[in-house]
Design a protein around this motif. Structure first.
Motif, PDB file in Angstrom:
ATOM      1  N   ARG A 231      73.343  16.164  34.290  1.00  0.00           N
ATOM      2  CA  ARG A 231      72.771  17.345  33.647  1.00  0.00           C
ATOM      3  C   ARG A 231      72.285  18.314  34.704  1.00  0.00           C
ATOM      4  O   ARG A 231      71.808  17.913  35.754  1.00  0.00           O
ATOM      5  N   VAL A 232      72.369  19.587  34.392  1.00  0.00           N
ATOM      6  CA  VAL A 232      71.964  20.634  35.312  1.00  0.00           C
ATOM      7  C   VAL A 232      70.920  21.495  34.617  1.00  0.00           C
ATOM      8  O   VAL A 232      71.115  21.912  33.472  1.00  0.00           O
ATOM      9  N   GLY A 233      69.821  21.753  35.281  1.00  0.00           N
ATOM     10  CA  GLY A 233      68.779  22.600  34.722  1.00  0.00           C
ATOM     11  C   GLY A 233      69.054  24.067  35.019  1.00  0.00           C
ATOM     12  O   GLY A 233      69.580  24.403  36.075  1.00  0.00           O
ATOM     13  N   ILE A 234      68.727  24.911  34.065  1.00  0.00           N
ATOM     14  CA  ILE A 234      68.853  26.352  34.264  1.00  0.00           C
ATOM     15  C   ILE A 234      67.563  27.015  33.823  1.00  0.00           C
ATOM     16  O   ILE A 234      66.785  26.435  33.079  1.00  0.00           O
ATOM     17  N   ALA A 235      67.356  28.220  34.267  1.00  0.00           N
ATOM     18  CA  ALA A 235      66.199  29.008  33.839  1.00  0.00           C
ATOM     19  C   ALA A 235      66.702  30.154  32.975  1.00  0.00           C
ATOM     20  O   ALA A 235      67.703  30.799  33.294  1.00  0.00           O
ATOM     21  N   VAL A 236      66.020  30.371  31.873  1.00  0.00           N
ATOM     22  CA  VAL A 236      66.326  31.499  30.997  1.00  0.00           C
ATOM     23  C   VAL A 236      65.085  32.371  30.975  1.00  0.00           C
ATOM     24  O   VAL A 236      63.991  31.903  30.658  1.00  0.00           O
ATOM     25  N   ARG A 237      65.251  33.611  31.334  1.00  0.00           N
ATOM     26  CA  ARG A 237      64.111  34.518  31.385  1.00  0.00           C
ATOM     27  C   ARG A 237      64.112  35.396  30.139  1.00  0.00           C
ATOM     28  O   ARG A 237      65.094  36.058  29.830  1.00  0.00           O
ATOM     29  N   LEU A 238      62.990  35.367  29.435  1.00  0.00           N
ATOM     30  CA  LEU A 238      62.801  36.168  28.224  1.00  0.00           C
ATOM     31  C   LEU A 238      61.501  36.938  28.350  1.00  0.00           C
ATOM     32  O   LEU A 238      60.576  36.506  29.038  1.00  0.00           O
ATOM     33  N   SER A 239      61.441  38.045  27.638  1.00  0.00           N
ATOM     34  CA  SER A 239      60.151  38.730  27.555  1.00  0.00           C
ATOM     35  C   SER A 239      59.212  37.822  26.755  1.00  0.00           C
ATOM     36  O   SER A 239      59.652  36.911  26.041  1.00  0.00           O
ATOM     37  N   HIS A 240      57.927  38.054  26.881  1.00  0.00           N
ATOM     38  CA  HIS A 240      56.952  37.236  26.163  1.00  0.00           C
ATOM     39  C   HIS A 240      57.205  37.296  24.658  1.00  0.00           C
ATOM     40  O   HIS A 240      57.174  36.277  23.972  1.00  0.00           O
ATOM     41  N   ASP A 241      57.478  38.491  24.152  1.00  0.00           N
ATOM     42  CA  ASP A 241      57.729  38.634  22.711  1.00  0.00           C
ATOM     43  C   ASP A 241      58.982  37.882  22.274  1.00  0.00           C
ATOM     44  O   ASP A 241      58.973  37.197  21.237  1.00  0.00           O
ATOM     45  N   ASP A 242      60.063  37.976  23.057  1.00  0.00           N
ATOM     46  CA  ASP A 242      61.293  37.257  22.715  1.00  0.00           C
ATOM     47  C   ASP A 242      61.088  35.752  22.801  1.00  0.00           C
ATOM     48  O   ASP A 242      61.581  34.993  21.964  1.00  0.00           O
ATOM     49  N   TRP A 243      60.342  35.303  23.820  1.00  0.00           N
ATOM     50  CA  TRP A 243      60.061  33.881  23.947  1.00  0.00           C
ATOM     51  C   TRP A 243      59.272  33.391  22.735  1.00  0.00           C
ATOM     52  O   TRP A 243      59.582  32.346  22.177  1.00  0.00           O
ATOM     53  N   HIS A 244      58.290  34.168  22.328  1.00  0.00           N
ATOM     54  CA  HIS A 244      57.470  33.795  21.180  1.00  0.00           C
ATOM     55  C   HIS A 244      58.334  33.710  19.916  1.00  0.00           C
ATOM     56  O   HIS A 244      58.242  32.737  19.155  1.00  0.00           O
ATOM     57  N   ARG A 245      59.185  34.709  19.688  1.00  0.00           N
ATOM     58  CA  ARG A 245      60.063  34.704  18.513  1.00  0.00           C
ATOM     59  C   ARG A 245      61.026  33.525  18.536  1.00  0.00           C
ATOM     60  O   ARG A 245      61.243  32.860  17.519  1.00  0.00           O
ATOM     61  N   ALA A 246      61.616  33.248  19.701  1.00  0.00           N
ATOM     62  CA  ALA A 246      62.567  32.139  19.818  1.00  0.00           C
ATOM     63  C   ALA A 246      61.868  30.803  19.589  1.00  0.00           C
ATOM     64  O   ALA A 246      62.411  29.912  18.912  1.00  0.00           O
ATOM     65  N   THR A 247      60.671  30.646  20.127  1.00  0.00           N
ATOM     66  CA  THR A 247      59.917  29.412  19.943  1.00  0.00           C
ATOM     67  C   THR A 247      59.542  29.209  18.479  1.00  0.00           C
ATOM     68  O   THR A 247      59.678  28.104  17.940  1.00  0.00           O
ATOM     69  N   GLU A 248      59.084  30.269  17.832  1.00  0.00           N
ATOM     70  CA  GLU A 248      58.757  30.172  16.405  1.00  0.00           C
ATOM     71  C   GLU A 248      59.992  29.831  15.576  1.00  0.00           C
ATOM     72  O   GLU A 248      59.921  29.013  14.654  1.00  0.00           O
ATOM     73  N   PHE A 249      61.121  30.445  15.915  1.00  0.00           N
ATOM     74  CA  PHE A 249      62.356  30.163  15.193  1.00  0.00           C
ATOM     75  C   PHE A 249      62.751  28.699  15.365  1.00  0.00           C
ATOM     76  O   PHE A 249      63.120  28.020  14.400  1.00  0.00           O
ATOM     77  N   ALA A 250      62.668  28.193  16.584  1.00  0.00           N
ATOM     78  CA  ALA A 250      62.993  26.788  16.838  1.00  0.00           C
ATOM     79  C   ALA A 250      62.079  25.867  16.041  1.00  0.00           C
ATOM     80  O   ALA A 250      62.538  24.869  15.465  1.00  0.00           O
ATOM     81  N   MET A 251      60.813  26.205  15.967  1.00  0.00           N
ATOM     82  CA  MET A 251      59.872  25.385  15.202  1.00  0.00           C
ATOM     83  C   MET A 251      60.215  25.411  13.715  1.00  0.00           C
ATOM     84  O   MET A 251      60.191  24.369  13.042  1.00  0.00           O
TER      85      MET A 251
ATOM     86  N   ARG B 224      68.469  23.103  22.039  1.00  0.00           N
ATOM     87  CA  ARG B 224      69.515  22.955  21.016  1.00  0.00           C
ATOM     88  C   ARG B 224      69.939  24.304  20.451  1.00  0.00           C
ATOM     89  O   ARG B 224      71.114  24.509  20.153  1.00  0.00           O
ATOM     90  N   LEU B 225      68.995  25.211  20.297  1.00  0.00           N
ATOM     91  CA  LEU B 225      69.350  26.550  19.811  1.00  0.00           C
ATOM     92  C   LEU B 225      70.270  27.260  20.805  1.00  0.00           C
ATOM     93  O   LEU B 225      71.251  27.896  20.403  1.00  0.00           O
ATOM     94  N   LEU B 226      69.955  27.168  22.087  1.00  0.00           N
ATOM     95  CA  LEU B 226      70.786  27.816  23.103  1.00  0.00           C
ATOM     96  C   LEU B 226      72.188  27.217  23.138  1.00  0.00           C
ATOM     97  O   LEU B 226      73.181  27.952  23.188  1.00  0.00           O
ATOM     98  N   VAL B 227      72.292  25.893  23.098  1.00  0.00           N
ATOM     99  CA  VAL B 227      73.603  25.245  23.107  1.00  0.00           C
ATOM    100  C   VAL B 227      74.391  25.634  21.861  1.00  0.00           C
ATOM    101  O   VAL B 227      75.585  25.947  21.931  1.00  0.00           O
ATOM    102  N   ALA B 228      73.721  25.660  20.698  1.00  0.00           N
ATOM    103  CA  ALA B 228      74.400  26.032  19.456  1.00  0.00           C
ATOM    104  C   ALA B 228      74.883  27.476  19.504  1.00  0.00           C
ATOM    105  O   ALA B 228      76.004  27.781  19.065  1.00  0.00           O
ATOM    106  N   GLY B 229      74.057  28.365  20.043  1.00  0.00           N
ATOM    107  CA  GLY B 229      74.437  29.774  20.128  1.00  0.00           C
ATOM    108  C   GLY B 229      75.616  30.007  21.052  1.00  0.00           C
ATOM    109  O   GLY B 229      76.558  30.735  20.720  1.00  0.00           O
TER     110      GLY B 229
END
Length: 78
Positions: free
Chosen positions: A29-49, A57-62
């Protein structure tokens, strides 16, 4: 900054075809960094929850969906 420079391979690292020696991404496995604005990170985290899944899993699915739309095999997600 020196770690970002491309150095000419030395005799000990050259092969018959003069390919560069791979130093990153050698594990299963290889780790990567994804940079998001705070608002986008918050929205993505809420969506995942709400979807009861992880951002991973959301990133892989997308990405898999985009690949399938282009007629390419999806990511395995392993």
């Amino acid at each position: 900054m020196s770690k970002f420079a491309v150095n000419k391979p030395t005799d000990s690292t050259t092969s018959n075809d003069n390919a560069l020696v791979q130093t990153r991404g050698k594990n299963k496995r290889v780790g990567i960094a994804v940079r998001l604005s705070h608002d986008d990170w918050h929205r993505a985290t809420e969506f995942a929850m709400r979807e009861q899944t992880s951002l991973q899993r959301l990133l892989v699915a997308g990405i898999s969906e985009l690949l399938k739309q282009r007629g390419l095999p999806p990511l395995t997600g392993d």
